[in-house]
Design a protein around this motif. Sequence first.
Motif, PDB file in Angstrom:
ATOM      1  N   SER A   1       1.082   5.691   8.566  1.00  0.00           N
ATOM      2  CA  SER A   1       1.917   4.717   8.927  1.00  0.00           C
ATOM      3  C   SER A   1       2.854   3.629   7.958  1.00  0.00           C
ATOM      4  CB  SER A   1       1.096   3.659  10.077  1.00  0.00           C
ATOM      5  OG  SER A   1       0.049   3.147   9.305  1.00  0.00           O
ATOM      6  N   VAL A   2       1.844   3.538   6.823  1.00  0.00           N
ATOM      7  CA  VAL A   2       2.236   2.594   5.784  1.00  0.00           C
ATOM      8  C   VAL A   2       3.383   3.555   5.159  1.00  0.00           C
ATOM      9  CG1 VAL A   2       1.568   1.855   3.444  1.00  0.00           C
ATOM     10  CG2 VAL A   2      -0.003   1.483   5.408  1.00  0.00           C
TER      11      VAL A   2
ATOM     12  N   ILE B   1       1.138  -2.343   7.210  1.00  0.00           N
ATOM     13  CA  ILE B   1       2.087  -3.010   7.038  1.00  0.00           C
ATOM     14  C   ILE B   1       3.198  -2.853   8.163  1.00  0.00           C
ATOM     15  CG2 ILE B   1       3.497  -1.327   5.863  1.00  0.00           C
ATOM     16  CD1 ILE B   1       4.410  -3.465   3.683  1.00  0.00           C
ATOM     17  N   SER B   2       3.720  -4.186   8.349  1.00  0.00           N
ATOM     18  CA  SER B   2       4.794  -4.128   9.685  1.00  0.00           C
ATOM     19  C   SER B   2       5.986  -3.708   9.106  1.00  0.00           C
ATOM     20  CB  SER B   2       4.672  -5.708  10.133  1.00  0.00           C
ATOM     21  OG  SER B   2       5.512  -6.541   8.934  1.00  0.00           O
ATOM     22  N   SER B   3       6.491  -3.091  10.006  1.00  0.00           N
ATOM     23  CA  SER B   3       7.916  -2.510   9.912  1.00  0.00           C
ATOM     24  C   SER B   3       8.987  -3.589   9.290  1.00  0.00           C
ATOM     25  CB  SER B   3       8.329  -1.809  10.962  1.00  0.00           C
ATOM     26  OG  SER B   3       8.603  -2.721  12.155  1.00  0.00           O
ATOM     27  N   THR B   4       8.793  -4.794   9.862  1.00  0.00           N
ATOM     28  CA  THR B   4       9.431  -5.969   9.212  1.00  0.00           C
ATOM     29  C   THR B   4       9.197  -6.335   8.001  1.00  0.00           C
ATOM     30  OG1 THR B   4       9.669  -6.957  11.553  1.00  0.00           O
ATOM     31  CG2 THR B   4      10.070  -8.187   9.618  1.00  0.00           C
TER      32      THR B   4
ATOM     33  N   MET C   1      -2.237  -8.423   2.651  1.00  0.00           N
ATOM     34  CA  MET C   1      -1.956  -9.481   1.510  1.00  0.00           C
ATOM     35  C   MET C   1      -0.922  -8.889   0.443  1.00  0.00           C
ATOM     36  SD  MET C   1      -4.720 -11.405  -1.144  1.00  0.00           S
ATOM     37  CE  MET C   1      -4.990 -10.183  -2.379  1.00  0.00           C
ATOM     38  N   PHE C   2       0.013  -9.570  -0.082  1.00  0.00           N
ATOM     39  CA  PHE C   2       1.020  -9.279  -0.964  1.00  0.00           C
ATOM     40  C   PHE C   2       1.136 -10.232  -2.220  1.00  0.00           C
ATOM     41  CE2 PHE C   2       5.219  -9.561  -2.465  1.00  0.00           C
ATOM     42  CZ  PHE C   2       5.767  -8.208  -2.726  1.00  0.00           C
ATOM     43  N   THR C   3       1.014  -9.504  -3.308  1.00  0.00           N
ATOM     44  CA  THR C   3       1.310 -10.135  -4.699  1.00  0.00           C
ATOM     45  C   THR C   3       2.499  -9.529  -5.314  1.00  0.00           C
ATOM     46  OG1 THR C   3      -0.482  -8.968  -5.550  1.00  0.00           O
ATOM     47  CG2 THR C   3      -0.934 -10.922  -4.834  1.00  0.00           C
ATOM     48  N   GLN C   4       2.807 -10.343  -6.116  1.00  0.00           N
ATOM     49  CA  GLN C   4       4.001  -9.846  -6.951  1.00  0.00           C
ATOM     50  C   GLN C   4       3.726 -10.310  -8.330  1.00  0.00           C
ATOM     51  OE1 GLN C   4       8.027  -9.942  -5.585  1.00  0.00           O
ATOM     52  NE2 GLN C   4       8.444 -11.354  -7.312  1.00  0.00           N
ATOM     53  N   ARG C   5       4.082  -9.443  -9.458  1.00  0.00           N
ATOM     54  CA  ARG C   5       3.833  -9.678 -10.899  1.00  0.00           C
ATOM     55  C   ARG C   5       4.780  -8.968 -11.416  1.00  0.00           C
ATOM     56  NH1 ARG C   5      -1.290  -6.856 -10.037  1.00  0.00           N
ATOM     57  NH2 ARG C   5      -2.581  -8.260  -8.625  1.00  0.00           N
ATOM     58  N   SER C   6       5.226  -9.693 -12.628  1.00  0.00           N
ATOM     59  CA  SER C   6       6.098  -8.919 -13.565  1.00  0.00           C
ATOM     60  C   SER C   6       5.277  -8.419 -14.671  1.00  0.00           C
ATOM     61  CB  SER C   6       7.333  -9.773 -13.907  1.00  0.00           C
ATOM     62  OG  SER C   6       6.798 -10.865 -14.575  1.00  0.00           O
ATOM     63  N   ASP C   7       5.673  -7.600 -15.507  1.00  0.00           N
ATOM     64  CA  ASP C   7       5.046  -7.100 -16.842  1.00  0.00           C
ATOM     65  C   ASP C   7       6.252  -6.870 -17.788  1.00  0.00           C
ATOM     66  OD1 ASP C   7       3.854  -5.712 -18.764  1.00  0.00           O
ATOM     67  OD2 ASP C   7       2.466  -4.713 -17.425  1.00  0.00           O
TER      68      ASP C   7
ATOM     69  N   LEU D   1       4.865  -4.856  -7.089  1.00  0.00           N
ATOM     70  CA  LEU D   1       4.732  -5.139  -5.934  1.00  0.00           C
ATOM     71  C   LEU D   1       3.455  -4.798  -5.038  1.00  0.00           C
ATOM     72  CD1 LEU D   1       8.368  -4.722  -4.523  1.00  0.00           C
ATOM     73  CD2 LEU D   1       7.400  -6.905  -5.616  1.00  0.00           C
ATOM     74  N   VAL D   2       2.565  -5.469  -5.027  1.00  0.00           N
ATOM     75  CA  VAL D   2       1.039  -4.861  -4.647  1.00  0.00           C
ATOM     76  C   VAL D   2       0.915  -5.562  -3.348  1.00  0.00           C
ATOM     77  CG1 VAL D   2      -1.348  -4.937  -5.137  1.00  0.00           C
ATOM     78  CG2 VAL D   2       0.433  -5.341  -6.983  1.00  0.00           C
ATOM     79  N   CYS D   3       0.720  -4.355  -2.440  1.00  0.00           N
ATOM     80  CA  CYS D   3       0.422  -4.311  -0.895  1.00  0.00           C
ATOM     81  C   CYS D   3      -1.202  -4.044  -0.959  1.00  0.00           C
ATOM     82  CB  CYS D   3       1.150  -3.644  -0.196  1.00  0.00           C
ATOM     83  SG  CYS D   3       3.148  -3.765  -0.360  1.00  0.00           S
ATOM     84  N   GLU D   4      -1.956  -4.870  -0.182  1.00  0.00           N
ATOM     85  CA  GLU D   4      -3.336  -4.742  -0.023  1.00  0.00           C
ATOM     86  C   GLU D   4      -3.644  -5.087   1.375  1.00  0.00           C
ATOM     87  OE1 GLU D   4      -5.351  -5.578  -4.185  1.00  0.00           O
ATOM     88  OE2 GLU D   4      -4.427  -7.524  -3.407  1.00  0.00           O
ATOM     89  N   ASP D   5      -4.877  -4.664   1.925  1.00  0.00           N
ATOM     90  CA  ASP D   5      -5.042  -4.899   3.105  1.00  0.00           C
ATOM     91  C   ASP D   5      -3.889  -4.536   4.357  1.00  0.00           C
ATOM     92  OD1 ASP D   5      -7.797  -4.837   2.347  1.00  0.00           O
ATOM     93  OD2 ASP D   5      -7.503  -6.811   1.770  1.00  0.00           O
ATOM     94  N   ASP D   6      -3.730  -5.660   5.022  1.00  0.00           N
ATOM     95  CA  ASP D   6      -2.664  -5.890   6.019  1.00  0.00           C
ATOM     96  C   ASP D   6      -1.705  -6.573   5.236  1.00  0.00           C
ATOM     97  OD1 ASP D   6      -4.389  -4.435   7.847  1.00  0.00           O
ATOM     98  OD2 ASP D   6      -4.859  -6.001   9.032  1.00  0.00           O
ATOM     99  N   VAL D   7      -0.390  -6.236   5.386  1.00  0.00           N
ATOM    100  CA  VAL D   7       0.671  -6.857   5.082  1.00  0.00           C
ATOM    101  C   VAL D   7       1.799  -7.335   6.234  1.00  0.00           C
ATOM    102  CG1 VAL D   7       2.624  -7.101   3.413  1.00  0.00           C
ATOM    103  CG2 VAL D   7       0.706  -5.773   2.757  1.00  0.00           C
ATOM    104  N   THR D   8       1.975  -8.547   6.264  1.00  0.00           N
ATOM    105  CA  THR D   8       3.041  -8.865   7.361  1.00  0.00           C
ATOM    106  C   THR D   8       4.251  -9.586   6.564  1.00  0.00           C
ATOM    107  OG1 THR D   8       1.932 -11.239   7.476  1.00  0.00           O
ATOM    108  CG2 THR D   8       0.974  -9.490   8.946  1.00  0.00           C
TER     109      THR D   8
END
Length: 128
Positions: free
Chosen positions: A90-91, A56-59, A1-7, A15-22
């Motif tokens: 790997s991440v 996270i995938s290399s892509t 999962m990927f989320t993005q927030r501005s502060d 840019l928050v990467c959690e669990d598996d990101v594709t």
Amino acid sequence: MFTQRSDPDRGLIRLVCEDDVTAADLSGHRRAAVLAARDLGRPFVVVTELTDCAAISSTAAAVIAETVSQLVPFGLAGELRLVGERTPDSVLAAFAAHQSAFDVDVVTLSSQEALDTELDARLNRTGC
């Protein structure tokens, strides 16, 4: 999962990467990042949080790296990457494989609770 927030108060895009990101998780994120950068003003920092990323995938890592490089004209002053003690190699390797417009400051956090404290300390040092 990927989320993005501005502060805007801190002058950063998170840019928050959690669990598996594709790559599919990144749909629309580039446009959102550019719009956030325009709203933040100059200078700002991109913080990529990998503390809870399992894979996270290399892509996907390449897409994130490309997005960050496209923020330079909007006032990007630097990159900060937050990793945890259990962030898989790997991440880390997926992100290390891509060139950055800046030296990336990689910080290993001992706990999730330390995230905001460490983030504020690093931002104070960079002057953003």
